[in-house]
Each structure stands twice: as C-alpha cells, then as structure tokens.
Design a protein around this motif. Structure first.
Motif, PDB file in Angstrom:
ATOM      1  N   ASP A   1       0.842  -1.211   0.000  1.00 29.63           N
ATOM      2  CA  ASP A   1       0.000   0.000   0.000  1.00 29.63           C
ATOM      3  C   ASP A   1       0.871   1.253   0.000  1.00 29.63           C
ATOM      4  O   ASP A   1       0.563   2.240  -0.693  1.00 29.63           O
ATOM      5  CB  ASP A   1      -0.921   0.008   1.223  1.00 29.63           C
ATOM      6  N   HIS A   2       1.931   1.213   0.800  1.00 30.83           N
ATOM      7  CA  HIS A   2       2.807   2.384   0.915  1.00 30.83           C
ATOM      8  C   HIS A   2       3.494   2.684  -0.418  1.00 30.83           C
ATOM      9  O   HIS A   2       3.603   3.854  -0.826  1.00 30.83           O
ATOM     10  CB  HIS A   2       3.847   2.130   2.004  1.00 30.83           C
ATOM     11  N   ILE A   3       3.906   1.642  -1.114  1.00 29.35           N
ATOM     12  CA  ILE A   3       4.554   1.828  -2.424  1.00 29.35           C
ATOM     13  C   ILE A   3       3.566   2.412  -3.427  1.00 29.35           C
ATOM     14  O   ILE A   3       3.897   3.330  -4.200  1.00 29.35           O
ATOM     15  CB  ILE A   3       5.129   0.483  -2.929  1.00 29.35           C
ATOM     16  N   GLN A   4       2.348   1.905  -3.406  1.00 27.17           N
ATOM     17  CA  GLN A   4       1.330   2.418  -4.335  1.00 27.17           C
ATOM     18  C   GLN A   4       1.028   3.893  -4.088  1.00 27.17           C
ATOM     19  O   GLN A   4       0.668   4.631  -5.014  1.00 27.17           O
ATOM     20  CB  GLN A   4       0.045   1.594  -4.197  1.00 27.17           C
ATOM     21  N   GLU A   5       1.202   4.317  -2.841  1.00 24.94           N
ATOM     22  CA  GLU A   5       0.962   5.726  -2.498  1.00 24.94           C
ATOM     23  C   GLU A   5       2.192   6.590  -2.741  1.00 24.94           C
ATOM     24  O   GLU A   5       2.224   7.763  -2.382  1.00 24.94           O
ATOM     25  CB  GLU A   5       0.541   5.832  -1.030  1.00 24.94           C
ATOM     26  N   GLY A   6       3.221   6.009  -3.379  1.00 24.24           N
ATOM     27  CA  GLY A   6       4.423   6.770  -3.714  1.00 24.24           C
ATOM     28  C   GLY A   6       5.508   6.729  -2.671  1.00 24.24           C
ATOM     29  O   GLY A   6       6.469   7.490  -2.753  1.00 24.24           O
ATOM     30  N   GLY A   7       5.376   5.821  -1.687  1.00 25.48           N
ATOM     31  CA  GLY A   7       6.351   5.750  -0.612  1.00 25.48           C
ATOM     32  C   GLY A   7       7.523   4.853  -0.926  1.00 25.48           C
ATOM     33  O   GLY A   7       7.567   4.169  -1.955  1.00 25.48           O
ATOM     34  N   THR A   8       8.478   4.843  -0.003  1.00 18.65           N
ATOM     35  CA  THR A   8       9.693   4.038  -0.126  1.00 18.65           C
ATOM     36  C   THR A   8       9.714   3.007   0.996  1.00 18.65           C
ATOM     37  O   THR A   8       9.314   3.293   2.132  1.00 18.65           O
ATOM     38  CB  THR A   8      10.938   4.937  -0.034  1.00 18.65           C
ATOM     39  N   VAL A   9      10.202   1.794   0.692  1.00 17.49           N
ATOM     40  CA  VAL A   9      10.303   0.743   1.694  1.00 17.49           C
ATOM     41  C   VAL A   9      11.682   0.104   1.605  1.00 17.49           C
ATOM     42  O   VAL A   9      12.375   0.213   0.598  1.00 17.49           O
ATOM     43  CB  VAL A   9       9.212  -0.332   1.515  1.00 17.49           C
ATOM     44  N   VAL A  10      12.059  -0.571   2.703  1.00 21.03           N
ATOM     45  CA  VAL A  10      13.285  -1.379   2.735  1.00 21.03           C
ATOM     46  C   VAL A  10      12.866  -2.784   3.148  1.00 21.03           C
ATOM     47  O   VAL A  10      12.179  -2.951   4.162  1.00 21.03           O
ATOM     48  CB  VAL A  10      14.319  -0.817   3.724  1.00 21.03           C
ATOM     49  N   THR A  11      13.256  -3.791   2.376  1.00 21.42           N
ATOM     50  CA  THR A  11      12.834  -5.150   2.678  1.00 21.42           C
ATOM     51  C   THR A  11      13.870  -6.144   2.179  1.00 21.42           C
ATOM     52  O   THR A  11      14.944  -5.756   1.697  1.00 21.42           O
ATOM     53  CB  THR A  11      11.447  -5.429   2.068  1.00 21.42           C
ATOM     54  N   VAL A  12      13.541  -7.423   2.336  1.00 25.40           N
ATOM     55  CA  VAL A  12      14.394  -8.509   1.858  1.00 25.40           C
ATOM     56  C   VAL A  12      13.637  -9.269   0.778  1.00 25.40           C
ATOM     57  O   VAL A  12      12.528  -9.755   1.016  1.00 25.40           O
ATOM     58  CB  VAL A  12      14.784  -9.469   3.003  1.00 25.40           C
ATOM     59  N   ASP A  13      14.213  -9.377  -0.399  1.00 26.19           N
ATOM     60  CA  ASP A  13      13.587 -10.108  -1.502  1.00 26.19           C
ATOM     61  C   ASP A  13      14.639 -10.981  -2.168  1.00 26.19           C
ATOM     62  O   ASP A  13      15.690 -10.478  -2.598  1.00 26.19           O
ATOM     63  CB  ASP A  13      12.985  -9.118  -2.515  1.00 26.19           C
ATOM     64  N   LYS A  14      14.365 -12.286  -2.193  1.00 25.24           N
ATOM     65  CA  LYS A  14      15.308 -13.245  -2.786  1.00 25.24           C
ATOM     66  C   LYS A  14      16.682 -13.132  -2.120  1.00 25.24           C
ATOM     67  O   LYS A  14      17.715 -13.127  -2.788  1.00 25.24           O
ATOM     68  CB  LYS A  14      15.404 -13.047  -4.297  1.00 25.24           C
ATOM     69  N   ARG A  15      16.645 -12.996  -0.771  1.00 18.80           N
ATOM     70  CA  ARG A  15      17.858 -12.934   0.053  1.00 18.80           C
ATOM     71  C   ARG A  15      18.681 -11.679  -0.190  1.00 18.80           C
ATOM     72  O   ARG A  15      19.837 -11.591   0.221  1.00 18.80           O
ATOM     73  CB  ARG A  15      18.744 -14.172  -0.137  1.00 18.80           C
ATOM     74  N   ASN A  16      18.116 -10.706  -0.859  1.00 24.20           N
ATOM     75  CA  ASN A  16      18.782  -9.422  -1.069  1.00 24.20           C
ATOM     76  C   ASN A  16      18.086  -8.339  -0.241  1.00 24.20           C
ATOM     77  O   ASN A  16      16.850  -8.280  -0.195  1.00 24.20           O
ATOM     78  CB  ASN A  16      18.746  -8.999  -2.540  1.00 24.20           C
ATOM     79  N   VAL A  17      18.876  -7.487   0.395  1.00 27.52           N
ATOM     80  CA  VAL A  17      18.321  -6.295   1.034  1.00 27.52           C
ATOM     81  C   VAL A  17      18.127  -5.243  -0.041  1.00 27.52           C
ATOM     82  O   VAL A  17      19.068  -4.921  -0.787  1.00 27.52           O
ATOM     83  CB  VAL A  17      19.268  -5.756   2.128  1.00 27.52           C
TER      84      VAL A  17
END
Length: 875
Positions: free
Chosen positions: A641-657
């Motif tokens: 939801d935050h990304i759709q509203e134009g925000g930025t996130v930090v997460t882990v995807d496929k073992r990558n930060v």
C-alpha cells in the motif's frame, strides 16, 4: 490536603506535547468525591480572586468555557491545571496549553501544562495547589504576592530581550539553540557548525577588545589618538587629584569608576567641590581608579555597530519625573510607574522606576530627597545613565545620523576591535557634522543591550538581531543531521551500525547510547547515555558533523527528548516492556511516548518505521517527514500500500536487502554479507539492518556508502559490545547479549538452535523496576529457550534482595521449566557479577552454548574475554 506526588519539568518534546511542560502527579484525596459544584461557593470565590479566568475557554472553546465547567462540576486536578496556567500568565509568561489525565489509581491525576520559564512553571504548580485549597476551604490567599514572587523568578531566569531576540532570529532560520547555563550563555547550532553568544558578546568577539572596552581610560586614549572626539579629563587615584582635574577643566564634570557598567558609581554635572567629594567617594566604592572628565552638554545617544556597520541609533533619556508643584518626587514616581507601558523588569516596553542608592545620591547632590516636591515643570533626573532597565526611555534616530557620525561610530568599533559594540556619545544634534554637533564619545559597551532598538519608546523598531546572526553565519547555517532511534529492542545495535557506516563514509559522528558517548569512534564516557543528558553532550560537541542518538523510554517520560527536532527518526518496535512504570499504564501510553521520536522529524526529514509490528504501525499517522517503512516480508500488505501511495520501503527479496519504490528496486547487498545477521539467520538483526538502511537512505547517503557500512559492521565485542557477542571456546560457545525482556527471550527461541545443537545454559536476571507480572512473563519466556538457568539478582533496583529472581523463578516454573535445572546464585556473592559468571562456567559441558545476559557489561565482558584468551592460548 492535596498531595503533590511528583513534580518535574519535561524540558523537551514528550508524550503529552512537543513543547516543554510541567508534569505533576496529584493525589486529590477527599476532593475525588467533591468536584467544584459540590463545594459551596467555590466558583464565585475563585473568579473573584482571579477575574481573568473568565477568558479561559477550556474544552468548550470560547471565553467563559472554564467557568461553565466549574459550575457544572469539574475535579481538582483540572482546576489546578488552569490555576497554574493563569498564574504564569499573570506573571508575564504567557502560556495556554494544559491537560489533566485520569490514572488507574483512584484520586490520582496527571496534570501537564506549558511553561516558558522552568522555575516559574514549577512554582506556579505548587502555588496552584495552595490556591485551590484556600478557595475550597474559604481561606484568604494573596494572589498579588504570589504573582510578584513569580515575576522575580521570571526576571532571574528568563532570557533577556537581547539574548531572546538573537535566539528568535536564529530559530527563524532553522538554527537550533541550547541554553548552556542559567544566564545568557547560548549555543546556536549543533556540533562543528555551532556558534556561541553571551547576550550580545559572541564566540567571535575579541577577549582583548572586551577587556579594553571595560577600561574607560584606555578606550579614551586609543580613540583620542585616532582622531575620535572624546571629553577632556583623566584618571585619578586621590580626592586631591580629582580636585586638581576639576579646577583644570573649569566647568561641570563627570566622575565615574574606570571599570564598571550600568552607570554604577557615576555622577554627572558636578559643579562644586562638595559635590565632587561625594561623587569621588561613590566612584571609589566601585573601583580604585576614578575618571574625572568634562561634562558634555547635549543629548545621550547609543550608536549600535555590528560587524563594522552602524545598524541602529537611539536617543536616550535617563529616568526622570516632572514636577507639578504639589506632588513629592516619590509620588511623581508612582504616577509615572502607573503608565501601562511600564512593568517589572523586562515584561513591558518600559521598566518601572525604583528609588535606589543611585537615586538617593543624585537627589542629595541637589539638596533633595524623595519627599521633596519639585516646582511645576521642573525636570528631576533620578539616574545617572539612560538605561531602559533603570526606567529610562529611548527614541529611535537611526535615520537621522549624519554620515560623519556614522563613520565615527564604525571607526570606533574597528579601533577597539569589537564585532558588536554600543558607542555611547553625547551631542546637541546627531544629524549634524562632527564639528557642528559637538559630539563626543564617552564610552563603548562590549555587550550592548538591544532592547532600546527592538522596542523603542518612540520611533521605528529595528531588527538588530538580524545583522548579528548574519555575522555569525555569513554563508548560512550548515545543518548537522541528527538521527534519533527508539524502540523496545535493537536500539543500541542500530545506533552503532549507523554511527559505523557514517564514520566509514568520512563523517565525524557523535554517538550517545546505552554503552556511553563516542566521538568519531572514540569512547569518551561510559555508562547509560540514552537520555537527554547524553543528547546534550553530543550536540554540544564542537567536532561532530553527524549525530546519532539512542532514545530510551525513560528519558522521554521523565525529562522529554534532548532535542527539539530530528532529521531522521527511527521507531524499531514497541513491546510491553515498562508498562506499569512511570505512569505508562497501557500499551497506547507507551506508543505515544516512543512515537515522540518520529513526531519531531523535520518536514524535510524522514521517519523510519517497522511495518512488521502492528503496534508501531498504530502511530504511523503521527510520524512526520518522508515515511520509509521496513519489513522482513516483501509481500507485507502495508508495504504494498505504501509503495502504491508513492512511498519508499526497505525489505528482503530473494535474500537481497533492497530499497524499493514504485519505480525501481535498489539492491544493497545479499543478506548473508551483513555480519550482524550471522549469515542471515538472526531475524532481529536483519530487522535492525533494514532500519539502518532506511535511516541512511533518509540521510541521502550514497548507496555505495550504505553498502560498505553495513557489510563491515560486526557483532564483536569491539564494535558492538554486549550485543550478540559470540565466543567459540572450541569445547563450548559463549554468547553475551543484553537480552532483558520477554521479547528478547522470545527472539532467542528460533536463533539459539541455529548457533549450537547442544545444551543452552544461561545466566539471567530480572529487572527490578518492571512490574511483578512483567518479570514473571520474562521467566515464562525463558522456559522455552534454555535447558539450564543460573539466576542472579544483578539488577534489583528498589526491590529487596532476592525478590526479583524469585519472580523470574516463578515464571520459569509456570512455563514448565524443570526446577532442578534452576540454580540461584547465593545472596552473598551477587554483588559481584564476575562470581555469577563463574557459576555459569562451572556448568559448561562439551557442546554447550553458554548465554550471558549482563547488567553491568564491562566486568562481565572483560571476564569472558580473559577466559577466551586463556582458552585460545591452551589450544
């Protein structure tokens, strides 16, 4: 009687308000059953005593609202809140905010209200309780005495007009300020870009020039030798020498001490030997060296020069009265003081005139006394100088100053060497040339007051603080970014990771956290500095260009934040720890306290919040600046939801930060390359690393520098002592980690089996300041983690020795832990944590993982490292 259970100042943003406030806990006792409508005549007596209550809107939101609440019935805490606010207003410190909160304890209320001067706010709180009880019982109460006393406190402790004008000008430019003492010593800006002032003296002011300016004879000689007109005269040491100079001049003279200010010891317009004798003794009382010089006829002018330029000029007149042929001088002073523009100290444009030793001496020189009645139209001067603080008046004449006199004032400043100077001159007409005006410089003031220019009695106000701040920051203020981190767990690790990355990027970082103060990576102070004291030390440090602050709940609750604004605020998580202490009664209370860190973020800054923690997300709407969310789960709906509203996130995807927004993914590094994650298996440190990446991105640090920092920071005893420090003794392993609550124990359930397949043996202690329930729950959580536990009462706080470990033991048993696997360290040795560690090591078997949760880190860590060195040597 109502009892004040707690009373203190919250000096920074806090869970109640983002402003400084007084915090008071009241036990209203019998008044719990006696609201205002149940106390006969209470409302009428209170309003008669303080009629201005009619202006209070209260929750109704319009004048008279508070009176309505009184008549309909409201409780003592709420009434005392309003009294405390109004007493401050009557004392000239205008405030408006306040609120009163119920607690879970019957009759106990929390009262919070704004203050401008701490001493005034604290005393107003005490007096408000006394006033309420007097009104409730029908006793007399002297409001005028209380207000007068509060005004004295205000004048003693409030910043003066000069200092306050400079502070306000700095604040208007986004420059923070810190009051460094109870006087006018102020720091403008943080760290390496700070400047300091003491009233109008600046950190750039020449000490030699200040000393020179205080020696009137030296000033006169320098100015005279440079062609600046000054009165004739010289310094003398005896009355005979004074008489000789008086006879040489052959006209009226001025006698004054060579060193002094505010006209103390000065006497003007002396025309005979008897007056000279009295004047000489008055000056001698202040300084052994006395100046006798010609009395220059004309008006008194103050020429203010800042950074070599004349910025304002005022025509001053000493405090005086004009006779009416009937009234005494004392009565004329009372009539003059009745002017609504006059007040006590600096509260109004003009200051009330007081009869003091200077007044008595001046009158006596003219054969007068306060009881004398001057003739109609006769002007009687009451002070030797025209200082506004002594009742004088000022008229702005900046636009009238002739080019000649303007140049003279600017040259005077440069000759003496002062960056901010008040040039005192006497002249018939300041708009004329030097020769025609008869101008002569009589003194220079190294700490000129701005009040006469900021708010003159007559004429145009001049914004004289502006050129001074321009001089201090000629290229504008360079911000020193501040990162503030809070949460139940992970604060210290995240802080140290941030400080390491910034230092690795070439920054000079000031860090305040639970292990101490570090400046550019060097330990300066050890101990817990996660409160406002630690923040104050770091922001005052003149070498740092970036600041990282760990913010503990206790500091926010007890004293408020140590900063008013942050460039980046980080909220890691919010657990149940500390609920039940410091009037934090619910998780909502705790959330509001911790959310302060993201509420003070600048509009241009960033707030970093944990999207995996529902409690943290409950305060998302309170966060300011650009919002950056972090999560271990890329498919977290809140992230999407935050990304759709134009925000930025930090997460882990496929073992990558990764840093992700609607347009792209920025890969920081593989999870396994972040040392504090132990190859990607320590979830809570993965979360801490994500928060740090978000904070560094919020600081606009280049990606490569973010990557280099988080890949070179380790959970070692050197880089992050007491946080996941793992030692391999070959036969067994030892983990030192500052786990101290239920949440940290639960995090170990998944982690420890990944580190070792053997027995898990721990040295634990409860924290005595927690509630019984929290300590028991901590013990229950430990039961799911360990196979054998050594308990030591290392942090009893105010509990009896042994009580805390007893509660932990109770929790262990409730969690199904084998009682035979619990060892309680004897009371006789628990004061020495090293002996508790010895007990733990005595249980070690091959393949075991020993886990130590220290209280005092240094002795425990030193002992473990010494054992480790010995073990390695034997191998």
């Amino acid at each position: 009687m109502i009892e004040i259970k707690e009373l203190r100042a919250l000096r920074g943003p806090n869970r109640h308000t983002l402003h400084s406030a007084i915090f008071m806990v009241l036990d209203i006792k019998e008044y719990e059953s006696r609201p205002s409508d149940k106390i006969e005549g209470f409302s009428d007596r209170l309003v008669r005593l303080i009629p201005s209550f009619q202006k209070h809107g209260c929750s109704i939101g319009k004048p008279g609202g508070f009176i309505q609440r009184l008549k309909h019935g409201t409780w003592a805490g709420h009434i005392i809140e309003h009294i405390a606010i109004e007493l401050q207003c009557l004392a000239g410190t205008e405030v408006g905010y306040g609120k009163t909160l119920n607690t879970e304890k019957k009759g106990m209320y929390i009262v919070v209200f704004r203050y401008l001067v701490e001493s005034v706010g604290v005393q107003a709180a005490r007096e408000a309780v006394s006033l309420f009880e007097a009104v409730a019982t029908g006793k007399d109460f002297d409001v005028n005495r209380v207000v007068a006393d509060l005004k004295v406190l205000r004048e003693d402790d409030m910043l003066g007009p000069t200092t306050w004008s400079i502070v306000e000008e700095a604040k208007s430019r986004g420059i923070p300020y810190i009051r460094l003492n109870k006087n006018s010593y102020i720091q403008l800006g943080y760290g390496a870009h700070q400047k300091r002032i003491q009233a109008s003296i600046t950190s750039q002011t020449s000490a030699i020039a200040v000393e020179t300016a205080d020696e009137k004879t030296s000033v006169k000689e320098q100015l005279k030798n440079s062609g600046i007109p000054v009165p004739n005269g010289r310094m003398v040491a005896t009355e005979e020498e004074a008489l000789a100079v008086f006879n040489e001049i052959g006209a009226a003279v001025v006698v004054k001490p060579d060193v002094g200010n505010h006209g103390n010891g000065s006497t003007v317009n002396i025309t005979d030997q008897d007056q000279l004798t009295k004047a000489f003794q008055a000056a001698k009382d202040y300084c052994p060296d006395v100046i006798v010089e010609e009395y220059v006829h004309g008006f008194d002018f103050r020429l203010l020069v800042i950074d070599g330029k004349l910025v304002a000029a005022a025509k001053r007149e000493p405090a005086h009265v004009v006779g009416d042929g009937i009234s005494s001088i004392k009565e004329l002073i009372q009539q003059t003081n009745a002017d609504s523009r006059r007040g006590f100290g600096h509260e109004k444009v003009l200051t009330q005139i007081e009869i003091d030793d200077m007044t008595e001496r001046l009158l006596s020189l003219k054969g007068l006394s306060p009881s004398s009645s001057p003739g109609k139209g006769e002007k009687i001067y009451l002070k030797t100088t025209a200082n506004l603080s002594q009742g004088g008046t000022a008229t702005d004449v900046t636009d009238e100053v002739s080019p000649d006199i303007r140049l003279m004032a600017e040259r005077t400043a440069r000759i003496i060497g002062l960056d901010c100077v008040g040039v005192d001159a006497l002249a018939r007409d300041i708009s004329l040339s030097l020769d025609q005006s008869g101008v002569k410089v009589v003194e220079v003031n190294a700490a000129p007051g701005f009040r006469m220019h900021l708010d003159p009695t007559n004429g145009k106000a001049r914004a004289v603080a502006k050129p001074l701040v321009d001089m201090l920051f000629p290229n504008g203020y360079t911000q020193v970014p501040v990162v503030a981190i809070t949460g139940t767990n992970g604060k210290t690790t995240t802080c140290k990771l941030l400080a390491h990355t910034l230092k690795y990027s070439g920054k000079n970082v000031g860090l305040a956290c639970t292990t101490g103060i570090e400046i550019d990576g060097h330990p300066i102070l050890t101990g817990d500095y996660s409160g406002p004291e630690g923040a104050g030390i770091v922001v005052r440090e003149p070498t740092v260009d970036h600041i990282v602050l760990e913010v503990a709940r206790g500091g926010i609750v007890r004293r408020g934040l140590g900063i008013n604004e942050a460039d980046v605020g980080v909220l890691l998580n919010i657990g149940n720890d500390h609920i039940g202490t410091d009037w934090i009664e619910t998780q909502r209370d705790l959330s509001l306290a911790k959310s302060t860190v993201v509420e003070v973020v600048k509009k241009s800054g960033a707030s970093i919040l944990n999207a995996d923690d529902p409690v943290t997300l409950s305060v998302l709407d309170r966060a300011c600046g650009n919002i950056i969310l972090f999560s271990l789960h890329p498919d977290n709906p809140t992230l999407e939801d935050h990304i759709q509203e134009g925000g930025t996130v930090v997460t882990v995807d496929k073992r990558n930060v990764i840093i992700r927004n609607s347009e792209l993914d920025i890969i920081i590094c593989e999870l396994e390359k972040i040392p504090i994650t132990f190859g990607g298996i320590v979830d809570f440190n993965i979360s801490n690393a994500l928060a740090a990446v978000g904070a560094l991105h919020g600081l606009h640090l280049p990606i490569e520098q973010i990557r280099n920092g988080i890949m070179t920071f380790h959970s070692s005893a050197n880089q992050n002592p007491g946080r996941m420090n793992l030692f391999d003794f070959q036969k067994f392993k030892v983990l030192v980690d500052y786990g101290h609550n239920q949440e940290s124990a639960q995090a170990m359930v998944k982690l420890l089996p990944r580190i070792s397949q053997g027995r898990k043996v721990a040295l634990c202690h409860g924290t005595g300041s927690r509630t019984d329930e929290q300590i028991i729950e901590y013990g229950t959580a430990l039961a799911l983690v360990f196979d054998y536990i050594v308990l030591a009462d290392l942090d009893p706080r105010n509990r009896p020795l042994g009580e805390t470990v007893g509660l932990v033991r109770k929790g262990l048993l409730q969690g199904g832990f084998n009682e035979e696997h619990i060892e309680i360290v004897p009371d006789a040795i628990i004061t020495d944590p090293r002996k508790a560690v010895d007990c733990l090591f005595a249980q070690a078997e091959p393949g075991d993982l020993l886990v130590i949760h220290p209280d005092e880190l240094e002795p425990v860590l030193s002992q473990v490292m010494e054992r480790y060195r010995q073990a390695v040597t034997l191998i």
